[in-house]
Design a protein around this motif. Structure first.
Motif, short mmCIF file in Angstrom:
data_model
loop_
_atom_site.label_atom_id
_atom_site.label_comp_id
_atom_site.label_asym_id
_atom_site.label_seq_id
_atom_site.Cartn_x
_atom_site.Cartn_y
_atom_site.Cartn_z
N VAL A 95 0.90 -1.18 0.09
CA VAL A 95 0.01 -0.16 0.07
C VAL A 95 0.83 1.25 -0.01
O VAL A 95 1.45 1.63 1.14
CB VAL A 95 -0.90 0.01 1.17
N ALA A 96 1.22 1.81 -1.42
CA ALA A 96 2.28 2.82 -1.35
C ALA A 96 1.44 4.38 -1.50
O ALA A 96 0.58 4.45 -1.99
CB ALA A 96 2.73 2.73 -2.77
N GLY A 97 2.00 5.20 -0.65
CA GLY A 97 1.49 6.49 -0.68
C GLY A 97 2.66 7.61 -1.25
O GLY A 97 2.40 8.30 -1.73
N ALA A 98 4.05 7.25 -0.62
CA ALA A 98 5.01 8.05 -0.98
C ALA A 98 6.32 7.27 -1.08
O ALA A 98 6.92 7.27 -0.33
CB ALA A 98 5.22 9.20 0.45
N VAL A 99 6.27 6.69 -2.37
CA VAL A 99 7.43 6.03 -2.98
C VAL A 99 7.81 6.62 -4.12
O VAL A 99 7.28 6.57 -5.10
CB VAL A 99 7.04 4.40 -3.13
N THR A 100 9.33 7.06 -4.24
CA THR A 100 9.64 7.89 -5.31
C THR A 100 9.79 6.91 -6.69
O THR A 100 10.29 5.58 -6.38
CB THR A 100 11.18 8.27 -5.10
N GLY A 101 9.21 7.33 -7.52
CA GLY A 101 9.13 6.44 -8.82
C GLY A 101 8.06 5.43 -8.69
O GLY A 101 7.91 4.66 -9.82
N LEU A 102 6.93 5.67 -7.91
CA LEU A 102 5.80 4.72 -7.94
C LEU A 102 4.59 5.55 -7.67
O LEU A 102 4.46 6.32 -6.55
CB LEU A 102 6.06 3.51 -6.83
N GLU A 103 3.55 5.16 -8.56
CA GLU A 103 2.29 6.18 -8.11
C GLU A 103 1.77 5.45 -7.20
O GLU A 103 1.74 4.28 -6.66
CB GLU A 103 1.32 5.55 -9.55
N PRO A 104 1.23 6.51 -6.44
CA PRO A 104 0.32 5.87 -5.27
C PRO A 104 -0.72 4.83 -5.33
O PRO A 104 -1.22 5.05 -6.51
CB PRO A 104 -0.36 7.27 -4.53
N GLY A 105 -0.90 3.86 -4.59
CA GLY A 105 -1.79 2.82 -5.07
C GLY A 105 -1.54 1.52 -4.14
O GLY A 105 -0.70 1.37 -3.15
N ILE A 106 -2.44 0.58 -4.72
CA ILE A 106 -2.09 -0.91 -4.10
C ILE A 106 -1.68 -1.61 -5.13
O ILE A 106 -2.06 -1.85 -6.18
CB ILE A 106 -3.30 -1.03 -3.35
N TYR A 107 -0.62 -2.41 -4.71
CA TYR A 107 0.07 -3.37 -5.53
C TYR A 107 0.29 -4.94 -5.11
O TYR A 107 0.25 -4.82 -3.89
CB TYR A 107 1.44 -2.78 -6.00
N ARG A 108 0.36 -5.86 -5.94
CA ARG A 108 0.32 -7.08 -5.19
C ARG A 108 1.90 -7.39 -5.73
O ARG A 108 2.17 -7.28 -7.17
CB ARG A 108 -0.48 -8.13 -5.78
N TYR A 109 2.80 -7.93 -4.86
CA TYR A 109 4.00 -8.55 -5.26
C TYR A 109 4.11 -9.91 -5.99
O TYR A 109 3.55 -10.74 -5.32
CB TYR A 109 4.90 -8.39 -3.93
#
Ligand SMILES: Cc1cc2nc3c(=O)[nH]c(=O)nc-3n(C[C@H](O)[C@H](O)[C@H](O)COP(=O)(O)O)c2cc1C
Length: 229
Positions: A95-109
Motif C-alpha cells: 500500500v504505497a503513498g509516498a514511494v519515489t518512482g511509484l504511483e500511489p496505489g495498492i500493488y501485489r508483489y
C-alpha cells in the motif's frame, strides 16, 4: 554486489506490472548488528521511500533466492524465507503513498518476475489506517506491506496442523526478514496484527481465498531522539 541472479527468468511482467530494481546483497550491517538494533518503530520521518528500498524489502520478505523454473508449483523458486513444504501460502501487497518512482496505489508483489502488479490506484493509506483500528503509523508511513495467506495451499497437504501452525510460522519467518532488512537499510517497521479483517480485505481488494494476516508500515527513522517506540 547484486542478487539479481536470484530472480526467476520466466514469468514475463504483465502490461500492468511495475518492474522492481534488482535487489542488492551489499548491506554493511551484520546480521548480529541488525538483530541487536531491530525494534518496532511507530514514528517515521516525512521522507518518501525509494523504489529500490521497496524492492529490497519485498525481496527480503519473499523474494526468489534460488530460481527453479522447472518446478512451476514453487512460483519461481526457493525464497528468502523458509516455508513448510515449500508451499509458499503467503501473498504480499504494497500500500504505497509516498514511494519515489511509484504511483500511489495498492500493488501485489510477484516474486517470480520481481514486480508489482497494479491492484488499485490512489493513496489508500488512510483507509488502511482506519482498518487497522486507527493506528496512525499506517497513515504516516510512506508505505505498508500487507500479508495475506491462501490457507488452502498449505492445508491441502498438512490439514488442520497447517492451518493452526505452519502458515503463521511461515509468516513469522518472512516478517522477521522485513524487520532485519529495515534495520539494515536505516528504516523502521512495526508488525500489526490488530485490525478489522473484513476492512483490510476490502481496502486491499483481497480475493475470496485470501485472509489478511499482518500489516507492516515502513518508513525512514526519525532524526529526533526518543522517537522510537
Ligand atoms: C503478532 C504481533 C502482532 C503485533 N501487533 C501490533 C499492533 O497491532 N500494534 C502495535 O503497535 N504493535 C504490534 N506488535 C508489535 C509489538 O508490540 C512489539 O513487537 C513488542 O512491543 C516488542 O517490541 P520490539 O518489537 O521493539 O522488540 C505486534 C507484534 C507481533 C509479533
Amino acid at each position: 554486489m547484486s542478487c539479481s541472479e536470484g530472480l526467476s527468468p520466466f514469468s514475463p511482467p504483465s502490461a500492468r506490472a511495475v518492474k522492481l530494481p534488482p535487489p542488492a546483497c551489499a548491506g554493511t550491517l551484520s546480521v548480529d548488528q541488525a538483530l541487536a538494533e531491530r525494534r518496532s518503530v511507530r514514528r517515521y520521518a516525512d521522507d518518501p521511500l525509494t523504489l529500490a528500498e521497496v524492492s529490497q524489502l519485498l525481496w527480503a520478505a519473499y523474494g526468489i533466492t534460488q530460481p527453479l523454473p522447472g518446478i512451476p508449483e514453487l512460483g519461481g523458486g526457493f525464497r528468502a524465507a523458509p516455508s513448510a513444504g515449500a508451499l509458499y501460502p503467503l501473498e504480499l501487497y504494497l500500500v504505497a503513498g509516498a514511494v519515489t518512482g511509484l504511483e500511489p496505489g495498492i500493488y501485489r508483489y510477484r516474486p517470480g518476475p520481481h514486480d508489482l502488479l497494479d491492484v488499485l490506484a490512489g493513496d489508500r493509506r488512510q483507509w488502511l489506517c482506519h482498518a487497522a483500528l486507527g493506528q496512525t503509523m499506517v497513515q504516516d508511513a510512506p508505505a505498508s506491506l500487507v500479508y495475506s495467506a491462501v490457507f488452502s495451499r498449505n492445508t491441502a497437504k498438512y490439514g488442520e496442523r497447517g492451518r493452526r501452525r505452519y502458515v503463521c510460522m511461515d509468516l513469522g519467518h518472512s516478517a522477521e526478514n522485513v524487520y532485519l532488512q529495515c534495520a539494515s537499510l536505516g528504516l523502521g517497521t512495526c508488525g500489526i496484527a490488530a485490525f478489522h479483517d473484513d476492512a483490510v480485505r476490502l481496502v486491499t481488494r483481497l480475493p475470496e481465498n485470501e485472509e489478511p494476516l499482518y500489516i507492516m508500515p515502513v518508513g525512514r527513522l526519525p532524526q529526533k531522539k526518543g522517537a522510537r517506540g
